[in-house]
Design a protein around this motif. Structure first.
Motif, short mmCIF file in Angstrom:
data_model
loop_
_atom_site.label_atom_id
_atom_site.label_comp_id
_atom_site.label_asym_id
_atom_site.label_seq_id
_atom_site.Cartn_x
_atom_site.Cartn_y
_atom_site.Cartn_z
N LEU A 108 -13.01 1.57 2.65
CA LEU A 108 -12.14 2.38 3.50
C LEU A 108 -10.72 2.30 2.95
O LEU A 108 -10.21 1.21 2.72
CB LEU A 108 -12.14 1.87 4.95
CG LEU A 108 -13.46 1.92 5.73
CD1 LEU A 108 -13.26 1.30 7.12
CD2 LEU A 108 -13.98 3.34 5.84
N VAL A 109 -10.11 3.44 2.71
CA VAL A 109 -8.76 3.49 2.18
C VAL A 109 -7.90 4.30 3.13
O VAL A 109 -8.00 5.51 3.19
CB VAL A 109 -8.73 4.13 0.77
CG1 VAL A 109 -7.31 4.10 0.21
CG2 VAL A 109 -9.69 3.42 -0.17
N ASN A 110 -7.10 3.57 3.93
CA ASN A 110 -6.12 4.23 4.80
C ASN A 110 -6.74 5.34 5.66
O ASN A 110 -6.24 6.46 5.69
CB ASN A 110 -5.01 4.81 3.92
CG ASN A 110 -3.66 4.54 4.54
OD1 ASN A 110 -3.59 3.90 5.61
ND2 ASN A 110 -2.61 5.01 3.91
N VAL A 111 -7.81 5.01 6.35
CA VAL A 111 -8.55 6.02 7.11
C VAL A 111 -8.01 6.13 8.54
O VAL A 111 -7.83 5.12 9.23
CB VAL A 111 -10.05 5.69 7.14
CG1 VAL A 111 -10.79 6.60 8.12
CG2 VAL A 111 -10.65 5.79 5.75
N ASP A 112 -7.74 7.36 8.97
CA ASP A 112 -7.41 7.66 10.36
C ASP A 112 -8.56 8.48 10.94
O ASP A 112 -9.16 9.29 10.24
CB ASP A 112 -6.14 8.54 10.46
CG ASP A 112 -4.89 7.82 10.01
OD1 ASP A 112 -4.94 6.57 9.87
OD2 ASP A 112 -3.88 8.50 9.78
N ALA A 113 -8.84 8.29 12.22
CA ALA A 113 -9.85 9.13 12.88
C ALA A 113 -9.57 9.14 14.38
O ALA A 113 -9.07 8.15 14.92
CB ALA A 113 -11.25 8.61 12.61
N ASP A 114 -9.85 10.26 15.02
CA ASP A 114 -9.66 10.38 16.47
C ASP A 114 -10.89 11.02 17.09
O ASP A 114 -11.54 11.85 16.47
CB ASP A 114 -8.45 11.28 16.78
CG ASP A 114 -7.14 10.65 16.36
OD1 ASP A 114 -6.89 9.50 16.77
OD2 ASP A 114 -6.39 11.29 15.60
N LEU A 115 -11.15 10.63 18.33
CA LEU A 115 -12.26 11.24 19.05
C LEU A 115 -11.82 11.49 20.49
O LEU A 115 -11.26 10.61 21.13
CB LEU A 115 -13.48 10.30 19.01
CG LEU A 115 -14.78 10.89 19.55
CD1 LEU A 115 -15.35 11.93 18.60
CD2 LEU A 115 -15.81 9.79 19.78
N TRP A 116 -12.11 12.69 20.97
CA TRP A 116 -11.79 13.04 22.35
C TRP A 116 -13.06 13.04 23.19
O TRP A 116 -14.16 13.21 22.64
CB TRP A 116 -11.10 14.41 22.40
CG TRP A 116 -9.65 14.34 22.05
CD1 TRP A 116 -8.61 14.18 22.91
CD2 TRP A 116 -9.07 14.43 20.75
NE1 TRP A 116 -7.43 14.16 22.22
CE2 TRP A 116 -7.67 14.31 20.90
CE3 TRP A 116 -9.59 14.58 19.45
CZ2 TRP A 116 -6.78 14.35 19.83
CZ3 TRP A 116 -8.71 14.62 18.38
CH2 TRP A 116 -7.33 14.51 18.57
N ALA B 103 -8.40 5.64 15.46
CA ALA B 103 -8.29 4.66 14.38
C ALA B 103 -7.09 5.03 13.52
O ALA B 103 -6.86 6.21 13.23
CB ALA B 103 -9.56 4.66 13.53
N ARG B 104 -6.32 4.02 13.13
CA ARG B 104 -5.16 4.27 12.29
C ARG B 104 -5.11 3.28 11.13
O ARG B 104 -5.22 2.08 11.33
CB ARG B 104 -3.86 4.13 13.10
CG ARG B 104 -3.57 5.28 14.06
CD ARG B 104 -3.28 6.59 13.31
NE ARG B 104 -3.16 7.73 14.20
CZ ARG B 104 -4.19 8.48 14.60
NH1 ARG B 104 -5.41 8.19 14.20
NH2 ARG B 104 -4.00 9.51 15.39
N GLY B 105 -4.97 3.82 9.93
CA GLY B 105 -4.72 3.00 8.74
C GLY B 105 -5.78 1.97 8.43
O GLY B 105 -5.47 0.84 8.08
N LEU B 106 -7.05 2.35 8.55
CA LEU B 106 -8.12 1.39 8.29
C LEU B 106 -8.30 1.17 6.78
O LEU B 106 -8.40 2.12 6.01
CB LEU B 106 -9.45 1.89 8.87
CG LEU B 106 -9.50 2.11 10.38
CD1 LEU B 106 -10.88 2.62 10.79
CD2 LEU B 106 -9.14 0.84 11.13
N ASN B 107 -8.31 -0.10 6.40
CA ASN B 107 -8.58 -0.47 5.01
C ASN B 107 -9.62 -1.57 4.99
O ASN B 107 -9.57 -2.49 5.79
CB ASN B 107 -7.31 -0.97 4.32
CG ASN B 107 -6.40 0.18 3.95
OD1 ASN B 107 -6.63 0.92 3.00
ND2 ASN B 107 -5.35 0.35 4.75
N LEU B 108 -10.55 -1.44 4.05
CA LEU B 108 -11.55 -2.49 3.86
C LEU B 108 -12.14 -2.33 2.46
O LEU B 108 -12.51 -1.23 2.06
CB LEU B 108 -12.66 -2.35 4.92
CG LEU B 108 -13.81 -3.36 4.85
CD1 LEU B 108 -13.30 -4.79 5.00
CD2 LEU B 108 -14.84 -3.07 5.95
N SER B 109 -12.17 -3.44 1.70
CA SER B 109 -12.84 -3.40 0.40
C SER B 109 -13.90 -4.48 0.36
O SER B 109 -13.77 -5.53 0.98
CB SER B 109 -11.87 -3.68 -0.76
OG SER B 109 -10.59 -3.28 -0.45
#
Lengths: 260, 235
Positions: free
Chosen positions: A24-32, A11-17
């Motif tokens: 969500l403010v500019n959230v990045d996340a990765d999963l392997w 996930a890159r640059g997730l925003n949601l209000s």
């Protein structure tokens, strides 16, 4: 955007209000593959919102979630047609809700609840489906003699285990879990923790786990994301973040845990 | 095998803690730590209480983050900097190269002692059946009787829990072992078992760094001391 060739979900640059409230403010996340990622934070910090956005249930206002399928093809989760996303949720993905009643059919037998996911994948041989259902009831430590009983005769802990059986019967590669041990009494919680940990490890499943319980995160997760007011304030190896927290909010969380 | 090669080396390692809940107090604990450990060598961390021995040991495991410097670890033939490695890499290094025996046992409740120990071998991709047998043998060696193997260790005594922890730390035969007070709550007989286990680990080429307050243990197994000076705190 370049994506690590091994990555499963990114996930890159997730925003949601929600109105004026940032979830969500500019959230990045990765999963392997094969890895368990915990998302922690207090109520209202955005952790369940993040889980719902990662799993395509909720659309972000901006940002991208990318999933790599078993053939190696990348999919923008929020640009997928609805039928394709539903198919993904039926096959490669699983979702374990805090309240098992959201996922189970209470008027269908325990075995039916497990077998239904297989039928949704096109399995039609009744004997094989029933065999698989009984096998999975055993794996989650439910007496196979209860296969024809209705879930409403089950305790809370049994319902949660039944939900896990229903989710894992299709061998998903990625499971989203929202407070899977929340609301259970501690003895049941301990057994469920061990069950989740051993199943995830044995089957090589990757999982994203939302929990407000730091001890659960420590026992299950390789990596952890700490959220506050929709922002990721700290992320890293679980034991590193919990034993050597750097952010003031993480320090507050860690120091607020009651010692039994 | 070349027994001389460096398994673990720190260069200018520094660590400080900023306590945000205590008005941002900064504690400087480690500064300029240069430590080198070779295969088959055991180094004892020495220094007064509060000097930072445990902090250094935790930093070497990647449990505490380094603020400056490098922690080079020989993992599957190559050197990796643990201080800057990705979390996934640290997980892999811990599985196959870097073992740690902490003072306290932290495990999933209701899992049996035998499974806890066997599980640690599983991280090294051993067959499950072998892992169970090896775990049982190791527990016997540490004088944990068979009737306790199937019980979860939550109700065990401090010394028994420490021996479960030791079995868990040694079963993986990691090339590098970090030991935090491995004999602290053990009687003399069990202490001697642990000394023998550490000596065997050295003989197979493991590099060991430990904190040993017991001078008898330290003299029996340590090749050299690494002195940690308390950091001069600003007045």
């Amino acid at each position: 955007m370049t994506v690590d060739p091994d990555i499963l979900l990114s996930a890159r640059g997730l925003n949601l209000s929600f109105g004026a409230i940032p979830a969500l403010v500019n959230v990045d996340a990765d999963l392997w593959p094969g890895e368990m990622l915990a998302i922690v934070g207090e109520s209202g910090s955005g952790k369940t919102t993040l889980l719902n956005v990662l799993s395509g249930k909720l659309r972000p206002q901006s940002g991208v979630v990318t999933y790599r399928d078993p053939a190696g093809a990348l999919h923008d989760v929020h640009a997928m047609p609805q039928p394709a996303l539903r198919a993904l949720h039926r096959s490669d993905w699983g979702f374990v809700h805090q309240n098992p009643r959201e996922n189970l059919r209470m008027a269908v037998s325990a075995g039916g609840n497990v077998g239904e996911r297989l039928m949704a994948q096109g399995k039609r041989h009744y004997g094989h489906i029933r065999e698989a259902a009984i096998d999975w009831l055993q794996q989650v430590e439910i007496d196979p003699a209860r296969v024809d009983d209705l879930p409403r005769t089950f305790s809370g802990g049994m319902l949660q285990r039944l939900q896990i059986a229903r989710t894992l019967v299709t061998h998903p590669r990625l499971v989203f879990m929202d407070e899977p041990t929340g609301g259970l009494d501690v003895s049941v919680q301990a057994r469920l923790l061990d069950l989740i940990r051993s199943l995830v490890r044995r089957l090589g499943i990757a999982a994203v786990l939302v929990t407000h319980d730091l001890a659960v995160a420590r026992l299950l997760a390789d990596r952890i994301i700490v959220m506050q007011r929709g922002e990721v304030v700290e992320a890293g190896l679980t034991d590193q973040v919990l034993d050597d927290p750097a952010h003031p909010y993480t320090q507050l969380l860690v120091s607020s845990v009651l010692q039994a | 095998m070349n027994n001389d090669h460096v398994m673990l080396r720190t260069e200018g390692l520094a660590k400080q803690f900023t306590l945000h809940l205590q008005g941002g107090v900064r504690l400087n604990v480690l500064d300029g730590v240069d430590l080198e450990v070779r295969a088959g060598e055991c180094i004892a961390l020495a220094g007064p209480s509060g000097a930072g021995k445990s902090t250094l040991l935790r930093a070497l495991y990647g449990n505490y983050r380094a603020d400056a410097g490098r922690i080079l670890v020989r993992h599957e033939g190559a050197l990796f900097d643990l201080a800057s490695a990705l979390p996934r890499t640290v997980v892999a290094i811990r599985k196959r190269t870097l073992g740690y025996v902490s003072q306290f046992l932290r495990v999933v409740p209701r899992v049996s002692a035998l499974d806890i120990v066997a599980d640690a071998a599983h991280d090294r991709a051993t067959a499950p059946a072998n892992a169970q047998a090896t775990a049982a043998a190791l527990l016997h060696r540490l004088n944990i009787p068979a009737n306790l193997h199937a019980l979860p260790p939550a109700t065990f005594s401090g010394g028994e829990q420490q021996r479960i922890n030791l079995a868990r730390g040694f079963i993986g035969a990691h090339p590098i072992l970090l030991l935090d007070e491995p004999t602290a709550s053990l009687d003399a007989a069990n202490r001697d078992v642990v000394i023998a286990m550490i000596a065997e680990a050295k003989a197979r080429g493991a590099a060991i760094v430990g904190i040993f307050h017991d001078a008898f243990v330290r003299d029996a197994i340590a090749d050299r001391l690494y002195q940690i000076a308390p950091y001069p705190q600003a007045a």
